[in-house]
Design an enzyme around this catalytic site. Structure first.
Site, PDB file in Angstrom:
ATOM      1  N   ILE A  51       6.678  -3.038 -25.832  1.00 46.92           N
ATOM      2  CA  ILE A  51       5.417  -2.736 -25.170  1.00 46.92           C
ATOM      3  C   ILE A  51       4.483  -3.944 -25.219  1.00 46.92           C
ATOM      4  CG2 ILE A  51       3.447  -1.173 -25.058  1.00 46.92           C
ATOM      5  CD1 ILE A  51       6.271   0.136 -24.610  1.00 46.92           C
ATOM      6  N   LYS A  52       4.080  -4.402 -24.035  1.00 48.11           N
ATOM      7  CA  LYS A  52       3.114  -5.502 -23.939  1.00 48.11           C
ATOM      8  C   LYS A  52       1.709  -4.921 -24.045  1.00 48.11           C
ATOM      9  CE  LYS A  52       3.745  -8.888 -21.057  1.00 48.11           C
ATOM     10  NZ  LYS A  52       3.983  -9.626 -19.787  1.00 48.11           N
ATOM     11  N   ILE A  53       0.990  -5.446 -25.019  1.00 49.60           N
ATOM     12  CA  ILE A  53      -0.366  -4.981 -25.324  1.00 49.60           C
ATOM     13  C   ILE A  53      -1.314  -6.169 -25.156  1.00 49.60           C
ATOM     14  CG2 ILE A  53      -1.886  -4.074 -27.129  1.00 49.60           C
ATOM     15  CD1 ILE A  53       0.171  -1.994 -26.537  1.00 49.60           C
TER      16      ILE A  53
END
Length: 183
Positions: A51-53
């Site tokens: 997951i890119k945050i």
């Protein structure tokens, strides 16, 4: 995804069926609880989803929560060693300093990568460094020399990495010599 005009979740499922390795999927919320909810939905698609945050205070809160739930994260839009340190302390699996964008703004992108790697090595963080926003082959070599674990290399740059004038001359000579003896 906007250019493709296809359902994001269907495309993500297609990608994870083709690629045996980490696959990035980005959240679009800017509030921690919403980021976590999006991340859980994305991570449920396949164990390889990372997951890119975004590097925001709310993003760091989300990373901390996701880390406790075993969901891998990549804190993106990192432009300083301070930001990378905060992400690593929160438990990010990866951080992505944007080398080319830093260079464009008059900063030393590779220097930032090197600083991050040094800090992570000094303190034993498991967080890996992804050199992002790579613009040319020299960025790739410099990122590797700085200790980046990964680089996001655009196809054009990858193809440029194969090229060297001495290789071209050498191949031509070999083929010319072969043509002389194989008549």
């Amino acid at each position: 995804m906007a250019r493709e005009g296809r359902d994001f979740f269907e495309v993500l499922k297609e990608i994870v069926s083709l690629v045996d390795g980490p696959i990035s999927a980005e959240v679009v919320s800017t509030e921690a609880l919403a980021m976590v909810a999006e991340a859980e939905k994305l991570a449920a698609i396949h164990p390889n989803v990372v997951i890119k945050i975004p590097m925001l205070p709310e993003g760091i809160k989300a990373v901390k929560t996701l880390e406790t739930r075993g969901i891998k994260t990549n804190v993106t839009l990192v432009f300083s060693a301070n930001q990378a340190l905060l992400a690593a302390l929160a438990g990010a699996s990866y951080v992505s300093p944007f080398v080319g964008r830093l260079d464009d703004a008059g900063h030393d992108g590779i220097g930032v990568v090197a600083d991050i790697v040094e800090i992570f090595d000094t303190y034993g963080f498991d967080t890996q460094v992804i050199a992002a926003s790579i613009r040319h082959p020299l960025h790739v070599v410099a990122a590797a020399q700085a200790g980046a674990h990964i680089a996001t290399v655009p196809y054009k740059v990858l193809m440029q990495m194969f090229k060297h004038p001495l290789t071209d001359v050498g191949v031509k000579r070999f083929l010319d010599d072969w043509a002389k003896i194989s008549r």
